[in-house]
Design a protein around this motif. Structure first.
Motif, PDB file in Angstrom:
ATOM      1  N   HIS A  75     -46.514 -17.887 -10.875  1.00 58.98           N
ATOM      2  CA  HIS A  75     -46.016 -16.810 -11.730  1.00 58.98           C
ATOM      3  C   HIS A  75     -47.165 -16.002 -12.330  1.00 58.98           C
ATOM      4  N   GLY A  76     -48.253 -16.681 -12.679  1.00 63.10           N
ATOM      5  CA  GLY A  76     -49.407 -15.967 -13.212  1.00 63.10           C
ATOM      6  C   GLY A  76     -49.983 -14.980 -12.211  1.00 63.10           C
ATOM      7  N   ALA A  77     -49.901 -15.315 -10.928  1.00 63.80           N
ATOM      8  CA  ALA A  77     -50.398 -14.407  -9.894  1.00 63.80           C
ATOM      9  C   ALA A  77     -49.571 -13.126  -9.854  1.00 63.80           C
ATOM     10  N   PHE A  78     -48.254 -13.237 -10.010  1.00 63.17           N
ATOM     11  CA  PHE A  78     -47.415 -12.042  -9.996  1.00 63.17           C
ATOM     12  C   PHE A  78     -47.614 -11.214 -11.259  1.00 63.17           C
ATOM     13  N   VAL A  79     -47.894 -11.887 -12.371  1.00 67.77           N
ATOM     14  CA  VAL A  79     -48.286 -11.148 -13.575  1.00 67.77           C
ATOM     15  C   VAL A  79     -49.564 -10.367 -13.290  1.00 67.77           C
ATOM     16  N   GLY A  80     -50.501 -11.001 -12.593  1.00 63.12           N
ATOM     17  CA  GLY A  80     -51.743 -10.335 -12.245  1.00 63.12           C
ATOM     18  C   GLY A  80     -51.553  -9.190 -11.266  1.00 63.12           C
ATOM     19  N   ILE A  81     -50.668  -9.357 -10.294  1.00 60.19           N
ATOM     20  CA  ILE A  81     -50.383  -8.271  -9.351  1.00 60.19           C
ATOM     21  C   ILE A  81     -49.879  -7.044 -10.099  1.00 60.19           C
ATOM     22  N   GLY A  82     -48.969  -7.262 -11.028  1.00 61.87           N
ATOM     23  CA  GLY A  82     -48.460  -6.146 -11.812  1.00 61.87           C
ATOM     24  C   GLY A  82     -49.526  -5.506 -12.674  1.00 61.87           C
ATOM     25  N   ALA A  83     -50.384  -6.333 -13.267  1.00 62.18           N
ATOM     26  CA  ALA A  83     -51.444  -5.806 -14.132  1.00 62.18           C
ATOM     27  C   ALA A  83     -52.427  -4.953 -13.344  1.00 62.18           C
ATOM     28  N   TYR A  84     -52.877  -5.446 -12.204  1.00 61.79           N
ATOM     29  CA  TYR A  84     -53.832  -4.689 -11.394  1.00 61.79           C
ATOM     30  C   TYR A  84     -53.184  -3.452 -10.776  1.00 61.79           C
ATOM     31  N   CYS A  85     -51.935  -3.571 -10.377  1.00 64.43           N
ATOM     32  CA  CYS A  85     -51.260  -2.422  -9.768  1.00 64.43           C
ATOM     33  C   CYS A  85     -51.181  -1.258 -10.748  1.00 64.43           C
ATOM     34  N   SER A  86     -50.681  -1.524 -11.941  1.00 67.41           N
ATOM     35  CA  SER A  86     -50.551  -0.443 -12.921  1.00 67.41           C
ATOM     36  C   SER A  86     -51.916   0.097 -13.338  1.00 67.41           C
ATOM     37  N   THR A  87     -52.877  -0.803 -13.538  1.00 67.87           N
ATOM     38  CA  THR A  87     -54.219  -0.378 -13.958  1.00 67.87           C
ATOM     39  C   THR A  87     -54.863   0.533 -12.914  1.00 67.87           C
ATOM     40  N   LEU A  88     -54.772   0.165 -11.656  1.00 69.10           N
ATOM     41  CA  LEU A  88     -55.394   0.969 -10.607  1.00 69.10           C
ATOM     42  C   LEU A  88     -54.683   2.301 -10.414  1.00 69.10           C
ATOM     43  N   LEU A  89     -53.358   2.298 -10.524  1.00 71.80           N
ATOM     44  CA  LEU A  89     -52.622   3.553 -10.395  1.00 71.80           C
ATOM     45  C   LEU A  89     -52.994   4.530 -11.507  1.00 71.80           C
ATOM     46  N   GLY A 234     -44.414  -9.049 -12.861  1.00 75.95           N
ATOM     47  CA  GLY A 234     -45.314  -7.924 -12.654  1.00 75.95           C
ATOM     48  C   GLY A 234     -45.202  -6.879 -13.750  1.00 75.95           C
ATOM     49  N   PHE A 235     -43.984  -6.645 -14.206  1.00 72.92           N
ATOM     50  CA  PHE A 235     -43.757  -5.708 -15.310  1.00 72.92           C
ATOM     51  C   PHE A 235     -44.444  -6.202 -16.575  1.00 72.92           C
ATOM     52  N   ALA A 236     -44.322  -7.497 -16.866  1.00 69.70           N
ATOM     53  CA  ALA A 236     -44.983  -8.068 -18.040  1.00 69.70           C
ATOM     54  C   ALA A 236     -46.497  -7.948 -17.926  1.00 69.70           C
ATOM     55  N   GLY A 237     -47.027  -8.175 -16.722  1.00 76.20           N
ATOM     56  CA  GLY A 237     -48.460  -8.057 -16.524  1.00 76.20           C
ATOM     57  C   GLY A 237     -48.972  -6.655 -16.769  1.00 76.20           C
ATOM     58  N   ALA A 238     -48.193  -5.654 -16.376  1.00 80.19           N
ATOM     59  CA  ALA A 238     -48.601  -4.266 -16.599  1.00 80.19           C
ATOM     60  C   ALA A 238     -48.649  -3.955 -18.099  1.00 80.19           C
ATOM     61  N   ILE A 239     -47.652  -4.408 -18.828  1.00 84.31           N
ATOM     62  CA  ILE A 239     -47.650  -4.195 -20.287  1.00 84.31           C
ATOM     63  C   ILE A 239     -48.860  -4.878 -20.908  1.00 84.31           C
ATOM     64  N   MET A 240     -49.125  -6.114 -20.468  1.00 78.22           N
ATOM     65  CA  MET A 240     -50.261  -6.860 -21.003  1.00 78.22           C
ATOM     66  C   MET A 240     -51.575  -6.119 -20.766  1.00 78.22           C
ATOM     67  N   ALA A 241     -51.765  -5.607 -19.557  1.00 81.42           N
ATOM     68  CA  ALA A 241     -53.019  -4.926 -19.223  1.00 81.42           C
ATOM     69  C   ALA A 241     -53.247  -3.706 -20.102  1.00 81.42           C
ATOM     70  N   HIS A 242     -52.216  -2.907 -20.263  1.00 81.43           N
ATOM     71  CA  HIS A 242     -52.379  -1.673 -21.049  1.00 81.43           C
ATOM     72  C   HIS A 242     -52.450  -1.945 -22.545  1.00 81.43           C
ATOM     73  N   TYR A 243     -51.902  -3.052 -22.982  1.00 85.31           N
ATOM     74  CA  TYR A 243     -52.003  -3.383 -24.410  1.00 85.31           C
ATOM     75  C   TYR A 243     -53.369  -3.965 -24.743  1.00 85.31           C
ATOM     76  N   ILE A 244     -53.810  -4.954 -23.966  1.00 88.31           N
ATOM     77  CA  ILE A 244     -55.089  -5.605 -24.261  1.00 88.31           C
ATOM     78  C   ILE A 244     -56.266  -4.696 -23.889  1.00 88.31           C
TER      79      ILE A 244
END
Length: 330
Positions: A75-89, A234-244
């Motif tokens: 599950h952590g990997a999918f959080v990471g996929i979402g975080a990197y996807c949104s960050t790179l976009l 993945g959605f949660a990971g994207a929120i985490m990336a942009h917040y932190i």
């Protein structure tokens, strides 16, 4: 044996540890907790509340996978996929954050759908082990491609969350946004549990072989659950990336997946509000234990053992436990 008589569809609104009384009590308590930071909360309290919302969203995705009898350690990997996807976009293609967030969910869901079919053929400990390996594979792959992930140094200065072009600069505005996202995820989970898909989830979780004999397409049902749950991660990971504002491959290591599993089990694996209650209990717990720094991990472990010893079905079963105790005393 006909399908109608043998179909093992458990009531989706009365999962173990989630009696009607317990759900109402939990809903009222969660509403009070959600309102607390808005009543004179300081920056630290807002930060903890935001992290609770993000953890609850991610754990909610894991709960959907658990509803079909599987336990994912990727599950952590999918959080990471979402975080990197949104960050790179957002950082490299110049897309707005409001595009990056749903794109992160879609990409994570597509990856889960692509690998779900072969993965979900495995059962029990074999599925757990292969998802553990996938989590480590994701982390190592990100370290091996620093041009994408930033390597061990990670990616910094990630743009903050924004809504229709307006940056959410205050923690209060971020909390309201995260709380709204959590409400949407919880509503989606409620709709799933109440509908035909929820009944299919329950039948697969209760008895896979009997569900197949009743005509339930178990492989497709498990694939749908895995895809939806991973998309939410993945959605949660994207929120985490942009917040932190910073992510690195180590952010999404195996320990992150384990923390989500613990939250889910402590809250109530099959209960609707189990993921939320587990995140609410465990996310701020290290902060309460910070005063006993040298014994913090010991105290954390003892608390987990006590909770799981007396509430094996999670915190959502607390009301049932108290009602049973009162009945024994009467």
């Amino acid at each position: 044996m006909n399908a109608k008589s043998s179909q093992p569809l458990a009531p989706t609104t009365n999962a173990p540890g989630a009696s009607p009384t317990g759900r109402w009590i939990a809903a009222a308590a969660l509403a009070l907790c959600a309102a607390y930071p808005l009543i004179g909360g300081n920056a630290f309290e807002y930060h903890v509340a935001i992290m609770v919302c993000i953890a609850a969203i991610a754990t909610g995705g894991l709960a959907i996978i658990a509803w079909v009898g599987q336990l994912s350690l990727a599950h952590g990997a999918f959080v990471g996929i979402g975080a990197y996807c949104s960050t790179l976009l957002v950082t490299r293609l110049g897309m707005p954050v409001m595009v990056g967030l749903p794109a992160a969910a879609i990409v994570a869901g597509l990856v889960a759908y692509a690998i779900g079919s072969p993965l979900l053929r495995l059962r029990g400990v074999y599925f757990v082990l292969i998802t553990f390996a996938l989590n480590e594979l994701f982390r190592l792959a990100m370290l091996a491609f620093p041009g994408i992930s930033g390597g061990s140094s990670g990616l910094a200065n990630i743009p903050p969350l924004s809504l229709f072009g307006v940056a959410l600069e205050s923690k209060q505005s971020v909390y309201i946004f995260a709380l709204g996202c959590l409400a949407v995820v919880m509503a989606l989970m409620w709709l799933l549990r109440r509908g035909p898909m929820g009944r299919a989830f329950a039948s697969v979780e209760e008895n896979l072989v009997l569900a197949e004999s009743a005509g339930v397409p178990t492989a497709r049902v498990q694939s749908i659950a895995f895809t939806i749950g991973s998309a939410i991660a993945g959605f949660a990971g994207a929120i985490m990336a942009h917040y932190i504002g910073f992510i690195s491959p180590e952010t999404f290591a195996f320990q992150l997946s384990v923390s989500y599993v613990i939250m889910l089990v402590v809250g109530g694996r099959l209960a609707l509000f189990g993921a939320l209650l587990g995140a609410l209990f465990l996310t701020p717990l290290p902060e309460f234990l910070r005063g006993i720094e040298q014994y913090q991990h010991i105290a954390y472990g003892v608390i987990l053992i006590v909770v799981l010893r007396f509430l094996p079905r999670g915190l959502m079963s607390l009301s049932d436990r108290l009602r049973t105790a009162k009945g024994d005393q009467a």
